[in-house]
Design a protein around this motif. Structure first.
Motif, PDB file in Angstrom:
ATOM      1  N   ARG A  28     -43.408  20.317 -82.705  1.00  0.00           N
ATOM      2  CA  ARG A  28     -42.928  21.385 -83.574  1.00  0.00           C
ATOM      3  C   ARG A  28     -44.039  21.786 -84.533  1.00  0.00           C
ATOM      4  NH1 ARG A  28     -38.771  19.182 -88.140  1.00  0.00           N
ATOM      5  NH2 ARG A  28     -40.429  18.520 -89.531  1.00  0.00           N
ATOM      6  N   ASN A  29     -43.904  22.967 -85.106  1.00  0.00           N
ATOM      7  CA  ASN A  29     -44.854  23.513 -86.085  1.00  0.00           C
ATOM      8  C   ASN A  29     -46.283  23.567 -85.549  1.00  0.00           C
ATOM      9  OD1 ASN A  29     -42.745  23.794 -87.917  1.00  0.00           O
ATOM     10  ND2 ASN A  29     -43.067  21.746 -88.731  1.00  0.00           N
ATOM     11  N   PHE A  30     -46.453  24.015 -84.312  1.00  0.00           N
ATOM     12  CA  PHE A  30     -47.783  24.161 -83.721  1.00  0.00           C
ATOM     13  C   PHE A  30     -48.504  25.321 -84.398  1.00  0.00           C
ATOM     14  CE2 PHE A  30     -50.696  26.093 -80.706  1.00  0.00           C
ATOM     15  CZ  PHE A  30     -51.446  24.993 -80.327  1.00  0.00           C
ATOM     16  N   LYS A  31     -49.766  25.077 -84.792  1.00  0.00           N
ATOM     17  CA  LYS A  31     -50.541  26.104 -85.480  1.00  0.00           C
ATOM     18  C   LYS A  31     -52.010  25.969 -85.106  1.00  0.00           C
ATOM     19  CE  LYS A  31     -51.392  25.665 -89.877  1.00  0.00           C
ATOM     20  NZ  LYS A  31     -51.292  25.570 -91.329  1.00  0.00           N
ATOM     21  N   ILE A  32     -52.671  27.083 -84.852  1.00  0.00           N
ATOM     22  CA  ILE A  32     -54.114  27.088 -84.604  1.00  0.00           C
ATOM     23  C   ILE A  32     -54.795  27.275 -85.951  1.00  0.00           C
ATOM     24  CG2 ILE A  32     -56.035  28.281 -83.499  1.00  0.00           C
ATOM     25  CD1 ILE A  32     -54.086  29.029 -81.240  1.00  0.00           C
ATOM     26  N   ASP A  33     -55.559  26.257 -86.367  1.00  0.00           N
ATOM     27  CA  ASP A  33     -56.241  26.305 -87.661  1.00  0.00           C
ATOM     28  C   ASP A  33     -57.571  27.038 -87.585  1.00  0.00           C
ATOM     29  OD1 ASP A  33     -54.189  24.836 -88.885  1.00  0.00           O
ATOM     30  OD2 ASP A  33     -55.123  22.946 -88.306  1.00  0.00           O
ATOM     31  N   THR A  40     -61.390  24.216 -80.619  1.00  0.00           N
ATOM     32  CA  THR A  40     -60.369  24.860 -81.440  1.00  0.00           C
ATOM     33  C   THR A  40     -59.613  23.771 -82.178  1.00  0.00           C
ATOM     34  OG1 THR A  40     -60.145  26.750 -79.948  1.00  0.00           O
ATOM     35  CG2 THR A  40     -58.272  26.257 -81.365  1.00  0.00           C
ATOM     36  N   VAL A  42     -56.354  22.467 -84.003  1.00  0.00           N
ATOM     37  CA  VAL A  42     -54.916  22.733 -84.033  1.00  0.00           C
ATOM     38  C   VAL A  42     -54.222  21.687 -84.882  1.00  0.00           C
ATOM     39  CG1 VAL A  42     -54.897  23.851 -81.771  1.00  0.00           C
ATOM     40  CG2 VAL A  42     -54.443  21.422 -81.925  1.00  0.00           C
ATOM     41  N   SER A  43     -53.088  22.076 -85.433  1.00  0.00           N
ATOM     42  CA  SER A  43     -52.238  21.124 -86.146  1.00  0.00           C
ATOM     43  C   SER A  43     -50.818  21.302 -85.627  1.00  0.00           C
ATOM     44  CB  SER A  43     -52.312  21.331 -87.651  1.00  0.00           C
ATOM     45  OG  SER A  43     -51.896  22.621 -87.990  1.00  0.00           O
ATOM     46  N   LEU A  44     -50.083  20.198 -85.623  1.00  0.00           N
ATOM     47  CA  LEU A  44     -48.720  20.202 -85.116  1.00  0.00           C
ATOM     48  C   LEU A  44     -48.026  18.936 -85.576  1.00  0.00           C
ATOM     49  CD1 LEU A  44     -48.750  18.119 -82.321  1.00  0.00           C
ATOM     50  CD2 LEU A  44     -50.290  19.945 -81.690  1.00  0.00           C
ATOM     51  N   LYS A  94     -53.471  16.495 -86.325  1.00  0.00           N
ATOM     52  CA  LYS A  94     -54.550  17.482 -86.265  1.00  0.00           C
ATOM     53  C   LYS A  94     -55.546  16.995 -85.234  1.00  0.00           C
ATOM     54  CE  LYS A  94     -54.343  19.354 -90.838  1.00  0.00           C
ATOM     55  NZ  LYS A  94     -55.045  20.289 -91.652  1.00  0.00           N
TER      56      LYS A  94
END
Length: 147
Positions: A28-33, A40, A42-44, A94
Motif C-alpha cells: 500500500r501507499n506506493f510512491k515514486i520518490d 528509481t 520508491v517508497s511503499l 524505501k
C-alpha cells in the motif's frame, strides 16, 4: 519432586515454539520518490500478518525483490519493531529499483494488468532478547493501477 520438575521442564519446552514466518498480504501507499534511467527510488508500505500466538520483535530484514522473475532491487531494514500477536502490521519501505533489469520486461508490463511480485530473504525475529533467523519466500500477483 523429580517428576514434578521433569513435567515442568517438558511443559516449558512445549510452550516455547519457534516463531512462524510472517504472511505477506499486500502493498500500500506506493510512491515514486525519484525517477531515473538507471535507478528509481520508491517508497511503499508492505502489509504482513503475524500468525504467531505471541508478539515478537522484528529486528532485521534482508530480502531481494523480483518482478516477473527479474531482480529489481534489494531491501534492508535494521530497525527494531514490536509486532503484536495475530495482527496485521505495516513495514515502511524505501528501495532503489534497478531500472536496467525492468526494461527487459517493459512491453509485458505495459499491457499486463498484474505482475508477479516475489520477496526472498531472511528476517530476524525474537522474544525476550532471544532472536532467530526466519527465512521467507513470498510470491503473489500484484495488480497494477496505472490507468
Amino acid at each position: 519432586m523429580k517428576k514434578i520438575l521433569a513435567l515442568l521442564l517438558i511443559a516449558g519446552f512445549m510452550g516455547c515454539s519457534k516463531p512462524q514466518g510472517f504472511e505477506y498480504r499486500s502493498i500500500r501507499n506506493f510512491k515514486i520518490d525519484k525517477l531515473g534511467f538507471d535507478k528509481t527510488s520508491v517508497s511503499l508500505e508492505l502489509v504482513y500478518f503475524n500468525p504467531n500466538n505471541f508478539g515478537v520483535a522484528l529486528k532485521h530484514i534482508d530480502c531481494d525483490v523480483y518482478v516477473d522473475h527479474i531482480f529489481v532491487g534489494k531491501y534492508l531494514l535494521d530497525t527494531t519493531m514490536q509486532i503484536p500477536k495475530k495482527a496485521e502490521f505495516y513495514i515502511p519501505s524505501k528501495m532503489d529499483v534497478d531500472m536496467k533489469n525492468l526494461y527487459k520486461n517493459t512491453l509485458n508490463a505495459i499491457f499486463a494488468t498484474d505482475v508477479l511480485l516475489e520477496l526472498r530473504g531472511n528476517t530476524r525475529v525474537g522474544k525476550a532478547g532471544i532472536f532467530v533467523n526466519v527465512p521467507f519466500n513470498y510470491s503473489t500477483r500484484q495488480k497494477l493501477d496505472f490507468f
